[in-house]
Design a protein around this motif. Structure first.
Motif, PDB file in Angstrom:
ATOM      1  N   MET A  45     -54.124  -7.439  72.461  1.00  0.00           N
ATOM      2  CA  MET A  45     -52.730  -7.807  72.729  1.00  0.00           C
ATOM      3  C   MET A  45     -51.798  -7.121  71.735  1.00  0.00           C
ATOM      4  O   MET A  45     -52.131  -6.932  70.571  1.00  0.00           O
ATOM      5  CB  MET A  45     -52.552  -9.328  72.643  1.00  0.00           C
ATOM      6  N   ASP A  46     -50.614  -6.785  72.232  1.00  0.00           N
ATOM      7  CA  ASP A  46     -49.640  -6.128  71.367  1.00  0.00           C
ATOM      8  C   ASP A  46     -48.940  -7.163  70.498  1.00  0.00           C
ATOM      9  O   ASP A  46     -48.902  -8.361  70.794  1.00  0.00           O
ATOM     10  CB  ASP A  46     -48.612  -5.361  72.205  1.00  0.00           C
ATOM     11  N   LEU A  47     -48.337  -6.686  69.387  1.00  0.00           N
ATOM     12  CA  LEU A  47     -47.744  -7.571  68.393  1.00  0.00           C
ATOM     13  C   LEU A  47     -46.551  -8.345  68.954  1.00  0.00           C
ATOM     14  O   LEU A  47     -46.345  -9.517  68.619  1.00  0.00           O
ATOM     15  CB  LEU A  47     -47.324  -6.756  67.167  1.00  0.00           C
ATOM     16  N   ALA A  48     -45.754  -7.696  69.816  1.00  0.00           N
ATOM     17  CA  ALA A  48     -44.571  -8.372  70.373  1.00  0.00           C
ATOM     18  C   ALA A  48     -44.986  -9.577  71.225  1.00  0.00           C
ATOM     19  O   ALA A  48     -44.364 -10.645  71.151  1.00  0.00           O
ATOM     20  CB  ALA A  48     -43.757  -7.392  71.210  1.00  0.00           C
ATOM     21  N   THR A  49     -46.047  -9.423  72.014  1.00  0.00           N
ATOM     22  CA  THR A  49     -46.533 -10.533  72.836  1.00  0.00           C
ATOM     23  C   THR A  49     -47.102 -11.636  71.955  1.00  0.00           C
ATOM     24  O   THR A  49     -46.872 -12.833  72.196  1.00  0.00           O
ATOM     25  CB  THR A  49     -47.615 -10.041  73.812  1.00  0.00           C
ATOM     26  N   ILE A  50     -47.835 -11.247  70.906  1.00  0.00           N
ATOM     27  CA  ILE A  50     -48.404 -12.233  69.993  1.00  0.00           C
ATOM     28  C   ILE A  50     -47.304 -13.031  69.306  1.00  0.00           C
ATOM     29  O   ILE A  50     -47.417 -14.254  69.132  1.00  0.00           O
ATOM     30  CB  ILE A  50     -49.299 -11.540  68.952  1.00  0.00           C
ATOM     31  N   GLN A  51     -46.225 -12.356  68.962  1.00  0.00           N
ATOM     32  CA  GLN A  51     -45.088 -13.043  68.339  1.00  0.00           C
ATOM     33  C   GLN A  51     -44.552 -14.143  69.257  1.00  0.00           C
ATOM     34  O   GLN A  51     -44.259 -15.255  68.820  1.00  0.00           O
ATOM     35  CB  GLN A  51     -43.977 -12.032  68.045  1.00  0.00           C
ATOM     36  N   ARG A  52     -44.484 -13.854  70.557  1.00  0.00           N
ATOM     37  CA  ARG A  52     -43.987 -14.846  71.520  1.00  0.00           C
ATOM     38  C   ARG A  52     -44.958 -16.014  71.659  1.00  0.00           C
ATOM     39  O   ARG A  52     -44.552 -17.157  71.852  1.00  0.00           O
ATOM     40  CB  ARG A  52     -43.757 -14.194  72.871  1.00  0.00           C
ATOM     41  N   VAL A  53     -46.250 -15.711  71.550  1.00  0.00           N
ATOM     42  CA  VAL A  53     -47.247 -16.793  71.590  1.00  0.00           C
ATOM     43  C   VAL A  53     -47.109 -17.677  70.363  1.00  0.00           C
ATOM     44  O   VAL A  53     -47.095 -18.917  70.458  1.00  0.00           O
ATOM     45  CB  VAL A  53     -48.678 -16.221  71.677  1.00  0.00           C
ATOM     46  N   LEU A  54     -47.001 -17.061  69.199  1.00  0.00           N
ATOM     47  CA  LEU A  54     -46.881 -17.819  67.956  1.00  0.00           C
ATOM     48  C   LEU A  54     -45.603 -18.643  67.926  1.00  0.00           C
ATOM     49  O   LEU A  54     -45.567 -19.732  67.330  1.00  0.00           O
ATOM     50  CB  LEU A  54     -46.938 -16.874  66.756  1.00  0.00           C
TER      51      LEU A  54
END
Length: 312
Positions: A64-73
């Motif tokens: 997963m890309d960092l931008a998507t992970i940021q939204r998950v977090l």
């Protein structure tokens, strides 16, 4: 370990397996911000930050890309939603890799030229939707007139070739050949004539004049010969073709000699279009269909036997 415990970057690195440099990058990016700082100005992180880092690492390892992970977090997206989307994306990647593997095997087996390799790669890169559109364009271009026989159109559409996700080398080669074939204007005209006649179920030329009984007998005998592996130009094929020639000569009130054989060969060549036959064989291969004996054309064997240079 409890909710009040604070961790240095070094401690987080040991617990998560991430490098200090990586954690500092995530911290500077705001993905996992420090909870507070020590009197000396060093970053400190609480249990929530540790858990965020562990989840971040797991998601990164899943691609997963960092931008998507940021939204998950930040709880804008659930892990389940992101996992489902990435699973779909990985499925697409796997299908493409399987297709590329098949292309490479065809290239290796056939010793393809650079031009053929580029063509195979270009055609197999098409998505499933693009491949369907290519066939739809072929059908529309071939039968797109106002007086097109709807039965013929339905027959061709019902047998739309559909390359599987993990095709064999034979299926890849068949798809490439078919894609070239459907783009040929001469073939489209041939296909239209053949499909209309086949959909109508009407015999044509020598088929009509010879009669249903003789044509059925011919199909039966030639099918038996082909299934037995009899070469039409061999001595084993001679009795089969001799018998058929005499039967046709009797129906047409002709002498069963060389001239009549040549005439029969020309008549069957008009009825049988090898390129149309090839199209249907390619469709069978691509779709992985079992060859239906009644649909195997008998005319290629018959024409070869009639053309064979020997005395009648």
């Amino acid at each position: 370990m409890d909710a009040t415990t604070l961790y240095s970057i070094g401690e987080l690195s040991r617990r998560t397996g991430l490098s200090v440099r990586t954690i500092r990058f995530y911290s500077d990016s705001g993905v996992v911000a420090p909870t507070t700082r020590s009197p000396a100005g060093y970053r400190l992180y609480d249990l929530d930050a540790l858990l965020r880092l562990e989840l971040l690492r797991a998601l990164r390892e899943l691609g997963m890309d960092l931008a998507t992970i940021q939204r998950v977090l930040d709880r804008e997206l659930s892990v389940a939603e992101v996992a489902a989307a990435h699973a779909d994306a990985m499925d697409a990647q796997i299908r493409m890799l399987q297709l590329r593997r098949s292309v490479l095997r065809v290239v290796a087996r056939r010793g393809s030229s650079p031009e053929e390799t580029r063509l195979m790669h270009r055609l197999t890169q098409l998505s499933g939707e693009e491949r369907r559109r290519l066939i739809d364009d072929f059908v529309d271009g071939t039968f797109g007139t106002v007086d097109a026989d709807p039965t013929a159109v339905a027959m061709v559409r019902a047998a739309t070739p559909d390359l599987p996700d993990d095709p064999t080398g034979e299926q890849v080669a068949a798809w490439v050949e078919l894609a070239e074939l459907v783009g040929d204007e001469d073939f489209r005209a041939r296909m239209c004539r053949a499909a209309v006649r086949q959909a109508a179920g009407c015999p044509w030329g020598i088929e009509r004049d010879a009669g249903e009984e003789l044509m059925e007998f011919t199909r039966q005998k030639v099918t038996e010969a082909t299934e037995s592996g009899i070469d039409p130009r061999s001595d084993r094929g001679a009795p089969v073709i001799d018998d058929l020639v005499h039967r046709f000569a009797e129906v047409f009130a002709r002498t069963p000699g060389t001239e009549f054989r040549d005439w029969m060969a020309r008549q069957f060549e008009e009825v049988h279009d090898s390129r149309v036959d090839r199209y249907w064989r390619l469709v069978w291969i691509i779709n992985g269909w079992q060859v239906v004996p009644n649909l195997i054309p008998v005319y290629p064997w018959l024409i070869q036997a009639l053309r064979h240079d020997r005395d009648a």
